[in-house]
Structures are given as structure tokens and as C-alpha cells.
Write an enzyme that holds these catalytic residues in place. Structure first.
Site, short mmCIF file in Angstrom:
data_model
loop_
_atom_site.label_atom_id
_atom_site.label_comp_id
_atom_site.label_asym_id
_atom_site.label_seq_id
_atom_site.Cartn_x
_atom_site.Cartn_y
_atom_site.Cartn_z
N HIS A 1 0.54 -11.76 1.92
CA HIS A 1 -0.50 -11.04 1.18
C HIS A 1 -1.11 -11.87 0.05
CE1 HIS A 1 -1.69 -6.63 0.18
NE2 HIS A 1 -2.67 -7.45 -0.14
N TYR B 1 0.82 -1.21 0.00
CA TYR B 1 0.00 0.00 0.00
C TYR B 1 0.85 1.27 0.00
CZ TYR B 1 -3.74 -3.20 1.57
OH TYR B 1 -4.63 -4.23 1.69
#
Length: 172
Positions: A102, A44
Site C-alpha cells: 500500500h 480500509y
């Protein structure tokens, strides 16, 4: 706020604030609104916004649950340990409440090496709960059959599409 209890006994808020594309101002507003669970990821590019929002609101580290995730290019035993260290530095903390892989790597051995690194960090108290993100059952099964620490959390990205939209297109 309602909490959930993980397999390790760790309690965490049932509702969290996802930080994908969030900036310091939106995370600060979320903290002011009472959110206690913040979900971020190295991908992010905004992990630093969480400690900045904590400073802006006077929020103590112990009062919030922080989860982060390591990205695909951070997979592997040594890479995962280095990625975790970078995440701690960006978040200005010495532990994470939860840490996820992730996305699964297509090579099951890489997933196992990554998980082994996370298990070591968990055993040292650097991570309170381990998780898998976007793992399908066949990816997770390999971890489950070979792990010492059973994943406490699983995240899945889900998209909900209006059936009205599909009906207009003639798709059923």
C-alpha cells in the site's frame, strides 16, 4: 466492459470500484451496476463487505477481479505473509487477482523483504498480479533492481485541484 492486459497476460477490467469507506450496501449496488473490479485494502477495515455483497447479488468469485493492499504495519517478510492470510480470510477467497504494497516503507530493506514474500505467494498461485501503491520512482527502482517478479500494476493517489480555486486565492 473494456479490459486491460498486464505483463503476465492477466486481463482485468479497465474501470474499478474503490472501496475506501464503502459499506456492504454501496458495494452491492456497484456489483448490481456491473462493476467487476473491486479495490480494497486491509487498512480500509471493510474487506468483509466484498464477500457479503457477492452473496447478496449471487456474484461468483470468478466473475470479479479483487485487489487488496497490505498496510505499512504489515510490512516485512513474515508480517506480509500473515497479512495476506488475514486478507484472504476476510475476503473469503483462496486467491487474489492483485495484491499491492500500500505504501513504501522508509527502509528499502523492509520493502524488499515484503516484496519477496509477495513473490513467493505469487509463485504459489495465491496472487495473480503484484503491484505497488503510492511508490515514487526512487522507491520502485529498488524493487525493480532486485525483484524476480516485475510489478504488474502501480497505483498512485492523485488529487486534482481546481485552478479557479487557486486563482481566487491569488496563487498561480
Amino acid at each position: 466492459m473494456k479490459t486491460l492486459t498486464l505483463n503476465s497476460g492477466l486481463k482485468f477490467p479497465a474501470i474499478g470500484f474503490g472501496t475506501y469507506k464503502a459499506d456492504v450496501d454501496s458495494i452491492t449496488l456497484a456489483m448490481k451496476a456491473g462493476f467487476e473490479y473491486f479495490d480494497t485494502a486491509s487498512f480500509y477495515g471493510n474487506e468483509e463487505a466484498i464477500p457479503a455483497a457477492m452473496k447478496a447479488t449471487g456474484t461468483q468469485r470468478e466473475k470479479i477481479f479483487i485487489a487488496s493492499k497490505l498496510w505499512k504495519d504489515e510490512a516485512g517478510y513474515e508480517n506480509a505473509k500473515a497479512a495476506f492470510t488475514r486478507t484472504l480470510e476476510r475476503l473469503e477467497t483462496d486467491y487474489l487477482d492483485a495484491y499491492f504494497i500500500h505504501w513504501p516503507n522508509m527502509d528499502p530493506e523492509i520493502n524488499l523483504e515484503t516484496w519477496r514474500a509477495l513473490e513467493e505467494l505469487y509463485s504459489k498461485g495465491k496472487i495473480k498480479a503484484l503491484g505497488l501503491s503510492n511508490f515514487l520512482p526512487y522507491h520502485a527502482d529498488i524493487i525493480l533492481k532486485n525483484c524476480k517478479v516485475v510489478p504488474a500494476l502501480a497505483q498512485l493517489e492523485i488529487f486534482i485541484v481546481s485552478t479557479r480555486f487557486y486563482c481566487r486565492l491569488g496563487v498561480h
